[in-house]
Scaffold this motif. Structure first.
Motif, PDB file in Angstrom:
ATOM      1  N   GLU A 128      88.504  11.538  66.692  1.00 34.71           N
ATOM      2  CA  GLU A 128      87.476  11.766  65.235  1.00 34.71           C
ATOM      3  C   GLU A 128      88.226  11.616  64.072  1.00 34.71           C
ATOM      4  OE1 GLU A 128      88.835  16.460  66.070  1.00 34.71           O
ATOM      5  OE2 GLU A 128      88.700  14.002  67.424  1.00 34.71           O
ATOM      6  N   ALA A 131      80.479  17.831  66.237  1.00 35.10           N
ATOM      7  CA  ALA A 131      80.578  16.841  66.963  1.00 35.10           C
ATOM      8  C   ALA A 131      79.629  15.311  66.646  1.00 35.10           C
ATOM      9  CB  ALA A 131      79.292  17.220  68.640  1.00 35.10           C
ATOM     10  N   HIS A 132      78.921  16.156  65.772  1.00 33.25           N
ATOM     11  CA  HIS A 132      77.455  14.635  64.842  1.00 33.25           C
ATOM     12  C   HIS A 132      78.777  13.930  63.875  1.00 33.25           C
ATOM     13  CE1 HIS A 132      74.527  12.577  62.774  1.00 33.25           C
ATOM     14  NE2 HIS A 132      75.437  12.993  61.223  1.00 33.25           N
ATOM     15  N   PRO A 188      77.898   9.015  76.720  1.00 37.48           N
ATOM     16  CA  PRO A 188      77.486  10.320  77.161  1.00 37.48           C
ATOM     17  C   PRO A 188      76.781  11.354  77.379  1.00 37.48           C
ATOM     18  CG  PRO A 188      76.502  10.178  75.258  1.00 37.48           C
ATOM     19  CD  PRO A 188      76.438   8.466  76.012  1.00 37.48           C
ATOM     20  N   ALA A 220      81.509  11.780  66.387  1.00 41.27           N
ATOM     21  CA  ALA A 220      80.277  10.777  66.220  1.00 41.27           C
ATOM     22  C   ALA A 220      80.666   9.465  65.513  1.00 41.27           C
ATOM     23  CB  ALA A 220      79.110  10.935  67.105  1.00 41.27           C
ATOM     24  N   TYR A 239      87.592  14.064  71.490  1.00 35.81           N
ATOM     25  CA  TYR A 239      88.187  14.462  70.516  1.00 35.81           C
ATOM     26  C   TYR A 239      89.774  14.674  70.414  1.00 35.81           C
ATOM     27  CZ  TYR A 239      82.946  15.717  70.580  1.00 35.81           C
ATOM     28  OH  TYR A 239      82.084  15.830  70.051  1.00 35.81           O
ATOM     29  N   LEU A 265      82.298  13.368  73.881  1.00 38.91           N
ATOM     30  CA  LEU A 265      82.506  12.481  72.621  1.00 38.91           C
ATOM     31  C   LEU A 265      81.399  11.264  72.376  1.00 38.91           C
ATOM     32  CD1 LEU A 265      85.382  11.607  69.959  1.00 38.91           C
ATOM     33  CD2 LEU A 265      83.025  10.079  70.005  1.00 38.91           C
ATOM     34  N   ASN A 266      80.615  11.981  71.518  1.00 45.12           N
ATOM     35  CA  ASN A 266      78.790  11.047  71.182  1.00 45.12           C
ATOM     36  C   ASN A 266      78.964   9.440  70.702  1.00 45.12           C
ATOM     37  OD1 ASN A 266      76.490   9.867  71.548  1.00 45.12           O
ATOM     38  ND2 ASN A 266      76.021  11.129  69.859  1.00 45.12           N
ATOM     39  N   THR A 267      79.246   8.706  71.997  1.00 42.65           N
ATOM     40  CA  THR A 267      78.734   7.409  71.612  1.00 42.65           C
ATOM     41  C   THR A 267      77.537   6.466  71.350  1.00 42.65           C
ATOM     42  OG1 THR A 267      78.470   6.455  74.208  1.00 42.65           O
ATOM     43  CG2 THR A 267      81.412   7.298  73.744  1.00 42.65           C
ATOM     44  N   ARG A 268      77.013   7.120  71.256  1.00 45.10           N
ATOM     45  CA  ARG A 268      75.375   5.771  70.758  1.00 45.10           C
ATOM     46  C   ARG A 268      75.898   5.702  69.300  1.00 45.10           C
ATOM     47  NH1 ARG A 268      71.788  10.715  73.929  1.00 45.10           N
ATOM     48  NH2 ARG A 268      73.033  11.956  73.196  1.00 45.10           N
TER      49      ARG A 268
END
Length: 195
Positions: free
Chosen positions: A188, A24-25, A58, A28, A165, A63-66
């Motif tokens: 990704e 995940a990291h 998110p 992102a 993803y 999926l982390n959008t930050r």
């Protein structure tokens, strides 16, 4: 149709839930680089110097959008976050900058406060449950993004990018007449331009 969509959504979200913290990291960061590059390219080709870009905040295993939000803000793009008022009704998009406080909306989502200005975005990064390479997304069943795009697209050009993803890809997403097609899909691994 509903049963087929429900089962596809369930399977895609179950796969998404299996993404590890490390995956995940990395995803992102990959999407932040790819997303920023796409916005820069769209800015150059459309002539919009500083497009207004909507990015979702998110939740759950999305999926982390930050990192994407931070990358866009660092480059001087105006970022807005979607605000949800009702199911099957269009979203409102309010200004957001990294460091701003968010409030809990009526559906438990983190959203900008009501005092933040509302703006129509030029680019929308949309969450989804499943997607196919034709550019169709399966959302969470509320019809919110379809309602938003049906209202927004007649008013102005808007580019919509589905974020997910790669494990959320389906061979075919069942569609109905109200389903709005995406302009791009981004995972990704790649940027997909629908056939």
């Amino acid at each position: 149709m509903t049963d087929v969509k429900t089962e596809l959504r369930r399977r895609a979200l179950a796969r998404r839930d299996l993404v590890t913290h490390e995956e995940a990291h990395d995803a992102a960061l990959s999407v932040a680089r790819r997303g920023l590059a796409l916005v820069e390219e769209l800015s150059a080709t459309t002539g919009l110097e500083t497009p207004i870009v909507s990015v979702y905040w998110p939740i759950r295993s999305e999926l982390n959008t930050r990192p994407l939000i931070e990358a866009l803000a660092r480059k001087g793009y105006r970022v807005v976050l979607p605000v949800m008022h009702k199911v099957r009704h269009p979203l409102v998009f309010r200004d957001f900058a990294p460091g701003d406080d968010l409030v809990k909306g009526p559906f438990g989502l983190s959203e900008p406060a009501e005092d933040k200005p509302a703006r129509d975005p030029d680019v929308i990064f949309s969450p989804l449950a499943a997607f196919d390479r034709k550019g169709f997304r399966l959302g969470y069943g509320g019809g919110i993004y379809d309602a938003t795009l049906a209202q927004l697209r007649p008013r102005k050009p808007v580019t919509v990018v589905g974020l997910a993803y790669s494990c959320q890809e389906a061979d075919h997403v069942p569609t109905e007449p109200h389903d709005e097609r995406l302009d791009y899909l981004m995972t990704e691994r790649e940027l997909i331009i629908p056939a």
